[in-house]
Structures are given as C-alpha cells and as structure tokens.
Write an enzyme that holds these catalytic residues in place. Structure first.
Site, PDB file in Angstrom:
ATOM      1  N   GLU A 118       0.829  -1.217   0.000  1.00  0.00           N
ATOM      2  CA  GLU A 118       0.000   0.000   0.000  1.00  0.00           C
ATOM      3  C   GLU A 118       0.863   1.266   0.000  1.00  0.00           C
ATOM      4  O   GLU A 118       0.379   2.352   0.327  1.00  0.00           O
ATOM      5  CB  GLU A 118      -0.913   0.007   1.231  1.00  0.00           C
ATOM      6  CG  GLU A 118      -1.915  -1.125   1.280  1.00  0.00           C
ATOM      7  CD  GLU A 118      -3.029  -1.003   0.249  1.00  0.00           C
ATOM      8  OE1 GLU A 118      -3.027  -0.030  -0.522  1.00  0.00           O
ATOM      9  OE2 GLU A 118      -3.892  -1.895   0.201  1.00  0.00           O
ATOM     10  N   HIS A 141      -3.931   2.250   8.885  1.00  0.00           N
ATOM     11  CA  HIS A 141      -4.970   1.435   8.236  1.00  0.00           C
ATOM     12  C   HIS A 141      -5.083   0.122   8.983  1.00  0.00           C
ATOM     13  O   HIS A 141      -4.072  -0.552   9.246  1.00  0.00           O
ATOM     14  CB  HIS A 141      -4.642   1.162   6.775  1.00  0.00           C
ATOM     15  CG  HIS A 141      -5.494   0.080   6.181  1.00  0.00           C
ATOM     16  ND1 HIS A 141      -6.871   0.191   6.094  1.00  0.00           N
ATOM     17  CD2 HIS A 141      -5.199  -1.153   5.700  1.00  0.00           C
ATOM     18  CE1 HIS A 141      -7.368  -0.914   5.569  1.00  0.00           C
ATOM     19  NE2 HIS A 141      -6.370  -1.751   5.326  1.00  0.00           N
ATOM     20  N   HIS A 143      -8.307  -3.110  10.437  1.00  0.00           N
ATOM     21  CA  HIS A 143      -9.565  -3.801  10.133  1.00  0.00           C
ATOM     22  C   HIS A 143     -10.474  -3.826  11.369  1.00  0.00           C
ATOM     23  O   HIS A 143     -10.606  -4.873  12.018  1.00  0.00           O
ATOM     24  CB  HIS A 143      -9.277  -5.223   9.650  1.00  0.00           C
ATOM     25  CG  HIS A 143      -8.568  -5.280   8.328  1.00  0.00           C
ATOM     26  ND1 HIS A 143      -8.144  -6.473   7.767  1.00  0.00           N
ATOM     27  CD2 HIS A 143      -8.230  -4.301   7.445  1.00  0.00           C
ATOM     28  CE1 HIS A 143      -7.561  -6.221   6.601  1.00  0.00           C
ATOM     29  NE2 HIS A 143      -7.602  -4.915   6.394  1.00  0.00           N
ATOM     30  N   HIS A 213     -13.666  -3.771   3.506  1.00  0.00           N
ATOM     31  CA  HIS A 213     -12.221  -3.965   3.644  1.00  0.00           C
ATOM     32  C   HIS A 213     -11.724  -3.583   5.034  1.00  0.00           C
ATOM     33  O   HIS A 213     -11.268  -4.432   5.790  1.00  0.00           O
ATOM     34  CB  HIS A 213     -11.490  -3.153   2.564  1.00  0.00           C
ATOM     35  CG  HIS A 213     -10.002  -3.306   2.578  1.00  0.00           C
ATOM     36  ND1 HIS A 213      -9.215  -3.006   1.494  1.00  0.00           N
ATOM     37  CD2 HIS A 213      -9.141  -3.720   3.542  1.00  0.00           C
ATOM     38  CE1 HIS A 213      -7.944  -3.236   1.778  1.00  0.00           C
ATOM     39  NE2 HIS A 213      -7.872  -3.656   3.032  1.00  0.00           N
TER      40      HIS A 213
END
Length: 265
Positions: A118, A141, A143, A213
């Site tokens: 990423e 980032h 989850h 996501h």
C-alpha cells in the site's frame, strides 16, 4: 558505511507505533499481515542526513513526493511484530529527488524486506496532507470489526444517516470524531484508485471506511489516528449491540448532538 541516527523525537514516535500496533492486535483488528502504518518524517531530517544511504529501488511516486522521508511497515508485516521487532518488519525510506525510486535508510532488517504494497496509497495521503493538512503526519490502516460490518450494511449507502446513527450512540463519538466517517467506495488494494478515494475521504471526514475492507485514519501522530478509529468503532459496536438485542436505540437527539458541537476538537 553511512548510517542514519534517529532523533529523540523520531524515537518517541516509533514507540507510539509499537504501542498502537499492540492495541490493534489485541482488538483483533490486525489478523495475520492485515493493516499498515506510516508517518511522514521529512521535517525531522536534513537532506544531508538521508541522502546516500542504501540502494535505490525504482518506484513511480507522484512527483511532488520527491524528498519525502517516510516511516512505513513492511509487506507481509504482522503488526503484532511491531511491538518488539520494529526494526526488522518496518523501515524509514527516502524518496529520491526525481520521485522515481526510494532507498531504505533505516530498518527493514528482515530477509527479503520491502515496504507495504500500500506504499502508493500512503505516499499519496502524505502528499495530500503536506499540501492541505501539514499537521497530520501519521496514517493508520486497520480492520476494525464493527466498522467493517457497517460497510456491508445498507446504511453504507447513506453516509449522513450512518454518521448520525453512530454519533447518537454516545457523546464521545460526536466530540472526538466530529467530522465523522466517510463511506469510501470499494477499490482494489495497492492501487492508485484506492489512494484517490481515500484522499477524497479525508477532504471531509476523520475516518475513511473502505467498503468491505477496513478503515483508515490520519492525524498528527499514530496515537491520535488510533483514537479516531477506536472511538468511531465504539459507536458502530454500540449500535450493532442494540440491533443484536432486538431493539432500535433511542440515541441522542439531533438537538443533543448539536449541543455537543461546542466540545468538539
């Protein structure tokens, strides 16, 4: 061989990375190699300190990223390893003056190490921040379980209503995530398209909820980015707990939400 000496301020920021990575793992938000973290460290170093270290690896960055110094986690990195193996599974890299390659100037000691796939998204977000929100140096980032569930719900198609229902669950969500959550449309991981929709999200919101996501936040440091994600997910979790118990929550009224705006950060 020239090596990079980390300023005390950078060492302090990296300790925060380790701490937040531990939080993410404990919350089950970082399964296997899920998630990634980065920081724009350009302001902490002079060009003389970062040039001439390591070998260049070709990469097509936006040209305005030239000269950036970025801390970032590695591809395949398990975030839980950042707790006590930071220098093995993450790195600081320097983007050359043509923005055509990067050099790893600290860390990355694991065999076959490379920065996260990423990288383009993180570099693009740091570029956006440098131009519009220079105080925001960190990108996280991960989850978050309940937020991901919300991205599969029909509310995801109504961003204003999704935010209202999450805000109404407890005052802290309105106060500490005042701009709310962006319902970021699906885009393939590791692509410029994902970078673009995430940047669009940060133009108006505190958190970018990537459809089906995960979620991403940017802030002055990783701890504040964690706070955005943690508090936003708390609202989603409370909402889902009410639904699971079989009732529609009363929630804060619109007038009560407006009253809280005096306390927003």
């Amino acid at each position: 061989m020239k090596t990079l000496k980390l300023p005390i301020e950078v060492q302090a920021e990296l300790k925060k990375v380790s701490t937040v990575a531990g939080y993410l793992w404990q919350r089950e938000w970082a399964e296997r190699n899920a998630g990634n973290i980065s920081m724009n460290l350009t302001s902490f170093f002079s060009k003389e300190e970062v040039q001439g270290i390591g070998e260049e690896v070709p990469f097509d960055f936006p040209k305005e990223c030239a000269g950036f110094v970025i801390y970032i986690t590695g591809t395949g990195c398990y975030l839980r390893d950042l707790v006590d193996m930071l220098e093995e599974v993450s790195c600081i890299l320097y983007i050359n003056e043509d923005a055509t390659a990067y050099s790893i100037i600290w860390g990355g000691k694991r065999d076959n190490f490379g920065p996260t796939c990423e990288l383009i998204s993180h570099a693009s977000i740091h570029l956006f921040n440098s131009q519009h929100h220079p105080e925001n140096l960190a990108v996280v980032h991960t989850h978050p379980l309940e937020l991901i569930c919300m991205s599969h719900h029909e509310l995801f198609d109504d961003e204003e209503e999704l935010n209202r229902q999450i805000w109404m669950m407890c005052p802290e969500v309105k106060v500490f995530v005042p701009k709310g959550i962006h319902c970021t449309p699906y885009a393939l991981s590791s692509t410029a398209a994902l970078a673009k929709v995430t940047i669009d999200a940060f133009k108006t919101r505190n958190v970018s909820l990537w459809e089906k996501h995960g979620a991403t936040a940017t802030a002055p440091d990783v701890m504040k980015a964690w706070d955005f994600l943690d508090v936003a997910n708390k609202g989603a979790k409370l909402l889902m707990m009410c639904w699971a118990s079989g009732f529609k929550p009363a929630g804060l009224s619109n007038d009560q939400l407006t009253e809280l705006e005096q306390f927003t950060e």
